[in-house]
Design a protein around this motif. Structure first.
Motif, PDB file in Angstrom:
ATOM      1  N   GLN A   1      80.360 -67.855 -21.552  1.00 16.89           N
ATOM      2  CA  GLN A   1      80.542 -69.229 -22.003  1.00 16.89           C
ATOM      3  C   GLN A   1      80.223 -70.221 -20.879  1.00 16.89           C
ATOM      4  OE1 GLN A   1      81.354 -69.936 -25.248  1.00 16.89           O
ATOM      5  NE2 GLN A   1      81.301 -67.722 -25.618  1.00 16.89           N
ATOM      6  N   ASP A   2      80.088 -69.714 -19.664  1.00 19.90           N
ATOM      7  CA  ASP A   2      79.808 -70.559 -18.500  1.00 19.90           C
ATOM      8  C   ASP A   2      78.326 -70.496 -18.133  1.00 19.90           C
ATOM      9  OD1 ASP A   2      82.552 -71.158 -18.257  1.00 19.90           O
ATOM     10  OD2 ASP A   2      82.867 -69.270 -17.177  1.00 19.90           O
TER      11      ASP A   2
ATOM     12  N   PRO B   1      80.358 -76.489 -13.061  1.00 18.50           N
ATOM     13  CA  PRO B   1      81.815 -76.340 -13.015  1.00 18.50           C
ATOM     14  C   PRO B   1      82.472 -76.921 -14.259  1.00 18.50           C
ATOM     15  CG  PRO B   1      81.147 -78.207 -11.685  1.00 18.50           C
ATOM     16  CD  PRO B   1      79.878 -77.572 -12.186  1.00 18.50           C
ATOM     17  N   ASN B   2      83.710 -76.492 -14.522  1.00 19.97           N
ATOM     18  CA  ASN B   2      84.500 -77.118 -15.584  1.00 19.97           C
ATOM     19  C   ASN B   2      84.961 -78.473 -15.066  1.00 19.97           C
ATOM     20  OD1 ASN B   2      85.766 -73.910 -16.302  1.00 19.97           O
ATOM     21  ND2 ASN B   2      84.445 -75.071 -17.636  1.00 19.97           N
TER      22      ASN B   2
ATOM     23  N   ALA C   1      80.674 -77.010 -19.240  1.00 19.24           N
ATOM     24  CA  ALA C   1      81.523 -77.843 -18.387  1.00 19.24           C
ATOM     25  C   ALA C   1      82.900 -78.089 -18.984  1.00 19.24           C
ATOM     26  CB  ALA C   1      80.839 -79.182 -18.111  1.00 19.24           C
ATOM     27  N   THR C   2      83.114 -77.616 -20.213  1.00 18.11           N
ATOM     28  CA  THR C   2      84.407 -77.773 -20.866  1.00 18.11           C
ATOM     29  C   THR C   2      84.995 -76.393 -21.134  1.00 18.11           C
ATOM     30  OG1 THR C   2      83.415 -77.816 -23.077  1.00 18.11           O
ATOM     31  CG2 THR C   2      83.709 -79.919 -21.961  1.00 18.11           C
TER      32      THR C   2
ATOM     33  N   GLY D   1      90.075 -80.087 -20.084  1.00 16.90           N
ATOM     34  CA  GLY D   1      88.772 -79.742 -20.648  1.00 16.90           C
ATOM     35  C   GLY D   1      88.397 -80.624 -21.820  1.00 16.90           C
ATOM     36  N   SER D   2      87.792 -80.023 -22.829  1.00 11.41           N
ATOM     37  CA  SER D   2      87.275 -80.769 -23.973  1.00 11.41           C
ATOM     38  C   SER D   2      88.367 -81.288 -24.885  1.00 11.41           C
ATOM     39  CB  SER D   2      86.319 -79.883 -24.779  1.00 11.41           C
ATOM     40  OG  SER D   2      87.018 -78.762 -25.294  1.00 11.41           O
TER      41      SER D   2
END
Length: 394
Positions: free
Chosen positions: A130-131, A136-137, A117-118, A294-295
């Motif tokens: 990575q997803d 979702p992001n 999610a990030t 994001g993160s």
């Protein structure tokens, strides 16, 4: 013996057990150390990201091993307790085992969803995406699963400590064959029949998870909080009113793009498509605290980057002129206490009283003193790509 019997555990079960133990005893300190490491310099951030990458990678491996172990265990006969007369002790042992089984799936899964999610920080070092499908992001989703990961990992650690304490008790106080029958080779355990569990242990384990999760919710661990006070932008009078649009940006961290956007901004626009020189003006005010990246959102808003507490807004003012490729907004951009020239090329399509504009520009973060501790591009590239798209009506 590859299968489990009423006397001892089989080779496959033992292998799963000790492989899981090795992974867990590696992954827990990795995460704890990485979480506490500073990241003020390039070298510190690189080390922190590398340890988190190892932590996440091993977490996904733990998840896969745990699923395989649970599927295998469901097909096997579990040896009975060597002390069936100790009802409370047997019940507690069953409870700890159920807590561990749940933890081995729930903890790495929540961490994996948080990662998916990030964007951008500490990639998984496996030849996989990575997803995750249907994830979702989204910062709120990332925060939810980060909180669950933190809370449930504490249950895992507590259960693991109780499991180790129980094993040591059997080995050094009871001096029975509990440890030996989980090790490779002959255990010399006395057969007491297969283990017959009750629903009490799994139900109690689920209730503990529910109680811990509720405590996390009461503490606000699953909701996005920010110390940044977002600027309250005043309404603007504009010849052209923006009905929808986006100011997006993409940074490059550790060689990977991280996309984000400012969610709150205003634009005062004048434009006359029939003018021959300066065709109009634009003044755009951006609430820096509305950034979602994001993160790394909280870091981006910090003092070394946008310093949103001290400088809550950015301002772009420009004249609009035509060029061979379309149009360009020639003006200045102010971020923090730095004002620098900026040319934004864009395309424009006008249909009656509706205009659609798209533009892209790359900005050097060093111009505005953003990320001064990141003095090279090892961790964070100098160039930041800004994409603007909007629809406006006259």
């Amino acid at each position: 013996m590859s299968g489990t019997s009423a006397v001892t555990y089989g080779t496959v079960t033992k292998t799963f057990h000790w492989l899981t133990a090795l992974l867990i005893l590696t992954i827990i300190p990795l995460g704890a150390i990485a979480n506490r490491l500073p990241y003020e310099t390039n070298e510190q951030l690189a080390l922190k990201a590398q340890l988190f990458s190892f932590h996440k990678t091993l977490g996904i491996i733990v998840f896969a091993v745990a699923l395989a172990r649970i599927i295998w265990a469901a097909t096997q006969t579990k040896p009975a307790s060597l002390h069936p007369d100790r009802k409370v002790e047997t019940m507690l042992a069953d409870l700890v085992h159920w807590l561990l089984y749940i933890s081995l799936v729930a903890v790495p899964l929540t961490g994996w969803i948080h990662h998916a999610a990030t964007e951008g920080f500490a990639p998984v070092l496996l030849p996989i995406s990575q997803d995750l499908p249907f994830v979702p992001n989204d910062e709120s989703i990332a925060k939810l699963f980060a909180g669950l990961h933190w809370v449930w990992s504490k249950i895992m650690v507590g259960s693991l400590l109780l499991h180790i304490a129980g094993a040591l008790k059997h080995q050094f106080i009871d001096k029975d064959a509990t440890m030996r029958r989980m090790w490779f080779g002959q255990s010399n355990a006395v057969s007491t029949g297969a283990h017959h569990g009750t629903l009490a242990a799994p139900v109690a384990a689920v209730l503990i998870y529910i109680a811990a999760t509720a405590a996390g919710a009461a503490a606000g661990l699953y909701t996005v909080k920010s110390d940044i006070v977002q600027a309250d932008l005043a309404d603007v009078s504009s010849e052209w009113t923006v009905t929808e649009g986006e100011i997006a940006l993409t940074i490059t961290q550790f060689g990977s793009p991280v996309a984000g956007a400012f969610n709150d901004w205003t634009a005062a626009i004048t434009f006359d498509e029939n003018a021959t020189d300066v065709m109009g003006q634009v003044e755009t005010t951006i609430a820096i605290g509305s950034l979602q990246l994001g993160s790394v959102t909280s870091d981006a808003l910090g003092t070394d980057f946008f310093n949103a507490t001290t400088y809550p807004t950015a301002l772009f003012t420009a004249d609009i002129v035509a060029n061979d490729a379309g149009y360009v907004a020639e003006g200045t951009l102010t971020i923090k206490d730095v004002t620098a020239p900026l040319s934004l090329p864009f395309t424009l399509v006008i249909d009656g009283d509706t205009a659609q504009m798209e533009g892209t520009v790359e900005i050097d973060r060093r111009t505005f003193g953003i990320g001064q501790s990141m003095s090279d591009e090892t961790n964070l590239a100098f160039g930041v790509v800004v994409d603007i798209a909007l629809t406006a009506i006259r």
